[in-house]
Scaffold this motif. Structure first.
Motif, short mmCIF file in Angstrom:
data_model
loop_
_atom_site.label_atom_id
_atom_site.label_comp_id
_atom_site.label_asym_id
_atom_site.label_seq_id
_atom_site.Cartn_x
_atom_site.Cartn_y
_atom_site.Cartn_z
N PHE A 80 0.87 -1.18 0.00
CA PHE A 80 0.00 0.00 0.00
C PHE A 80 0.90 1.23 0.00
CE2 PHE A 80 -2.78 -3.27 1.57
CZ PHE A 80 -4.03 -2.93 1.08
N ILE A 81 0.69 2.11 -0.96
CA ILE A 81 1.58 3.26 -1.15
C ILE A 81 0.74 4.53 -1.25
CG2 ILE A 81 3.38 4.29 -2.59
CD1 ILE A 81 3.92 1.46 -3.67
N ASP A 82 1.14 5.55 -0.50
CA ASP A 82 0.60 6.90 -0.64
C ASP A 82 1.69 7.80 -1.21
OD1 ASP A 82 -1.72 6.05 0.56
OD2 ASP A 82 -1.31 6.99 2.50
N PHE A 83 1.31 8.69 -2.11
CA PHE A 83 2.28 9.64 -2.63
C PHE A 83 1.58 10.94 -3.04
CE2 PHE A 83 1.07 6.68 -6.01
CZ PHE A 83 0.61 7.51 -7.03
N ALA A 84 2.37 12.02 -3.08
CA ALA A 84 1.83 13.32 -3.43
C ALA A 84 1.53 13.39 -4.92
CB ALA A 84 2.82 14.42 -3.04
N GLY A 85 0.41 14.05 -5.25
CA GLY A 85 0.05 14.22 -6.65
C GLY A 85 -1.26 13.53 -6.99
N HIS A 86 -1.72 13.78 -8.21
CA HIS A 86 -2.99 13.25 -8.72
C HIS A 86 -2.71 12.37 -9.93
CE1 HIS A 86 -7.10 13.23 -10.38
NE2 HIS A 86 -7.51 13.66 -9.21
N VAL A 87 -3.54 11.36 -10.16
CA VAL A 87 -3.32 10.46 -11.30
C VAL A 87 -3.37 11.19 -12.63
CG1 VAL A 87 -4.07 8.32 -10.18
CG2 VAL A 87 -5.77 9.82 -11.24
N GLU A 88 -3.94 12.38 -12.67
CA GLU A 88 -3.96 13.16 -13.90
C GLU A 88 -2.67 13.95 -14.11
OE1 GLU A 88 -7.46 15.50 -14.41
OE2 GLU A 88 -8.83 13.87 -13.84
N ASP A 89 -1.80 14.02 -13.07
CA ASP A 89 -0.52 14.70 -13.22
C ASP A 89 0.39 13.87 -14.14
OD1 ASP A 89 -1.50 16.55 -11.44
OD2 ASP A 89 -0.40 15.74 -9.71
N VAL A 90 1.14 14.54 -15.01
CA VAL A 90 1.97 13.85 -15.99
C VAL A 90 3.00 12.95 -15.32
CG1 VAL A 90 3.64 14.15 -17.85
CG2 VAL A 90 1.64 15.63 -17.74
#
Length: 373
Positions: free
Chosen positions: A336-346
């Motif tokens: 399980f991984i959390d990371f900064a950003g959105h899936v729409e970010d390149v």
């Protein structure tokens, strides 16, 4: 002409008490009119949405609310603090949203738990909340459509991750729509019949007992510590007993009519818990987002390295990594991984594309706004 009609600014330093009260009354009238105008706009928004999509209209937009609250905090000039001002707007927004369509929210109950407190913090007091007896029941309630959203705990700063929540995502199609960070303050409380000099047992959830271990060792070393399903259940039991106390939050004390004997007895002063908002919708970009994924890797040398390398290559800030046994077989694991950003970010999209080439499965649990309050 409009400038002549506008009220002139006043200097409170030059006003006596009667004048100050008159000014407050005048300002209250202006605030009342503005809130009413905002509520009327909310009703028009609902009307427009229903005309555009009668069967699929979405009334609650997490990214939109996060943007509004962030803007409130950025524009706040005091003397109220940023979070205090944002909480006021949170309740106004909650009331206006209820005019459009009241939200049904399931949470890990019973009433008086920290999870209910997190639900109120995130959605405001105008939602219809429903306590559920277990985390998987919250998932099922949302999956069945009986509630629009659910609230579940995922990790505590002292005791770590809530494994039951992570495991529930493996076989669920629900999405993470938001997060709530709640400072956890534990209080020792007693009922109206409690003989406080003869307390021989302390009820609480096992994690709360662990988070107050040092305080209990120092102040109540002889009292039996009894773990129950929730802090609210602990408070309910204590109400009718003469020789027991409970550790719970202020909401439980109010709900079960208990007196708080000692405030903030948690061992770690920065003790906090993170909660997740679960639902069925994908959330748009707010500008300050987080993404959660679950990844299954082949059991081979270097698997973890190959999993993490794309985050570094594409400048994606990973904020959390947890490992859980895979339900598909012995001695295999999912991450399980959390990371900064959105899936729409390149850069996020590029990193996930690389991981998919190496992984057995990549499941995006959701992109959602970072906690504002």
């Amino acid at each position: 002409m409009a400038d002549q009609d506008a009220p002139k600014p006043v200097n409170p330093d030059n006003m006596d008490l009667a004048d100050l009260r008159d000014e407050i009354d005048r300002l209250d009238g202006e605030i009342l009119q503005l809130i009413s105008r905002r509520a009327q706009c909310a009703l028009k928004v609902a009307e427009v949405k229903m005309k555009a999509a009668p069967d699929t209209a979405v009334f609650y937009r997490p990214e939109r609310e996060a943007q509004v609250l962030t803007r409130v905090m950025e524009r706040n000039i005091g003397p109220l603090g940023n979070e205090d001002m944002a909480r006021l707007f949170r309740e106004i927004m909650s009331a206006c949203l209820a005019l459009e369509k009241p939200l049904e929210v399931a949470y890990l109950g019973p009433e008086g738990t920290f999870t209910q407190q997190a639900a109120v913090k995130h959605f405001g007091r105008w939602v219809h909340s429903k306590p559920m007896p277990a985390i998987d029941e919250v998932f099922r309630e949302v999956e069945a459509g009986a509630c629009t959203y659910g609230v579940v705990p995922v990790e505590n700063s002292t005791e770590g991750v809530v494994n039951h929540t992570l495991d529930s995502f493996i076989n669920s199609n629900l999405r993470i729509c938001g997060e709530v960070e709640l400072r956890i303050h534990h209080n020792l409380m007693a009922g109206p019949n409690t003989q406080r000099d003869k307390i021989s047992r302390v009820y609480s959830h096992q994690q709360s007992l662990a988070q107050c271990r040092k305080w209990l060792d120092a102040h109540m070393p002889m009292a039996e510590r009894i773990a129950v399903n929730s802090n609210a259940e602990a408070a309910r039991r204590v109400h009718g007993e003469w020789n027991s106390a409970a550790i719970a939050g202020e909401m439980a004390a109010q709900l079960y009519d208990l007196d708080i004997i000692e405030h903030k007895i948690e061992d770690a002063p920065d003790n906090s818990t993170r909660f997740l908002i679960i639902g069925t919708q994908d959330v748009g970009v707010s500008g300050d987002d987080k993404t959660s994924v679950v990844v299954s890797m082949r059991n081979e040398p270097g698997a973890l390295y190959h999993l993490l390398q794309p985050f570094s290559d594409h400048n994606v800030d990973m904020t959390r990594l947890e490992t859980r046994p895979s339900p598909s077989g012995n001695w295999t694991y999912v991450f399980f991984i959390d990371f900064a950003g959105h899936v729409e970010d390149v850069n996020v999209r590029q990193a996930l594309d690389e991981i998919r080439k190496k992984a057995v499965e990549v499941k995006v649990l959701g992109s959602y706004p970072k906690a504002v309050l």
